[in-house]
Design a protein around this motif. Sequence first.
Motif, PDB file in Angstrom:
ATOM      1  N   TRP A  78       0.826  -1.216   0.000  1.00 30.31           N
ATOM      2  CA  TRP A  78       0.000   0.000   0.000  1.00 30.31           C
ATOM      3  C   TRP A  78       0.858   1.263   0.000  1.00 30.31           C
ATOM      4  CZ3 TRP A  78      -4.939   1.560  -0.620  1.00 30.31           C
ATOM      5  CH2 TRP A  78      -5.270   2.848  -0.198  1.00 30.31           C
ATOM      6  N   LYS A  86      -4.207   3.737  -5.571  1.00 32.73           N
ATOM      7  CA  LYS A  86      -4.900   3.708  -4.286  1.00 32.73           C
ATOM      8  C   LYS A  86      -6.383   4.018  -4.445  1.00 32.73           C
ATOM      9  CE  LYS A  86      -1.080   4.811  -1.131  1.00 32.73           C
ATOM     10  NZ  LYS A  86      -0.516   5.802  -0.181  1.00 32.73           N
ATOM     11  N   LYS A 113      -6.664   1.998   3.598  1.00 34.49           N
ATOM     12  CA  LYS A 113      -5.504   1.152   3.863  1.00 34.49           C
ATOM     13  C   LYS A 113      -5.905  -0.077   4.670  1.00 34.49           C
ATOM     14  CE  LYS A 113      -0.717   1.202   5.506  1.00 34.49           C
ATOM     15  NZ  LYS A 113       0.411   2.039   6.016  1.00 34.49           N
TER      16      LYS A 113
END
Length: 348
Positions: A78, A86, A113
Amino acid sequence: MALSQGARLVHAYSATRPEVRVLSVQPPIVTDFAKPNTFLESAMKAKAILPFAFCLLSAGDASAWNLRGHMEIAAIAWDQLTPRAKARVSQLLRLNPDYDHWVEGFSSREKSKAAFTRAAGWADDIKKKDDYTDDGEKPSGPDSARNIGYRDKLMHRYWHYKDIPFSPDGTQTHDGPEPNAETQIITFRNALASEASDDVRSYDLVWLLHLVGDVHQPLHATSRFTQDLPDGDRGGNDVKLCERPCRNELHAFWDNLFGTGTSTRAAINAARKVDDAPAGSAANEDVHAWIVESFELAKSDVYKPPIGVGGGPFTITDTYKRKAKAVANERAAIAGARLAKLLNNALQ
């Protein structure tokens, strides 16, 4: 973060390959998680050490890596995604039926996330879902390699690994079947960058989060054939680390090297402490080469003293544990970097 014709039924190994639309979406607000600074979070960190200390006492329901390992790899990835990637993965993950569970307890700034990190375990989660069918460890028929999105209710355990065979004592070997982790990573990577529906691409994304981790676990890339294990050891699942009826085995030991905690937040914090991947490793986009790397590490660093030829039992030493942990951390860093590059390229 890919078990037998029997033991792989515990893990995968168990323990264990419409039209594209560029959507105009504002990237979700994302943020880093604060490092633990409360008594509760510090206690959770201390607690996370215990499973590793006792991993030789019980094999449990391991999954390669286990959930903690897969989440650490995803958290590493990530932090290397582009803002565009993202935004797109966050949009696709919302289509997964477990999304609300993944983000429960996280603030709006943390959810993207957190979902990405926890989604890395979904391919193992489905093995415990009542609406999924266990179609066995050996692929059979056209449904084995289909890519139809969340309508697919097969577990596809054989997607989690690719067994490259070898024998240290001249026992005859045989290749593993297809489809496998290699074929499926390539299939899902290509579909993610294609004009497939968002449902299919969401499904492919969560599988990629898992399988890229799997193929960087050395025992997801091999089966060792010996005179007393002529059908192969199923990625170390038949190599015992204690006398019967103890169920502990080599594959579970390697799966549990990150600990057995299930906290998403703890995994994200732990991922920050993993050293960066070796320079240039992420540039290698050849999925077969990733698996060969793991295969060579299995021969050089897994099947090494005190692990002898055959099914054991063998007693793991402190020296072996330290080396194994170092190998696992490096493989996690490399897997995270390669996963990020794969997704950045597919979603550019």
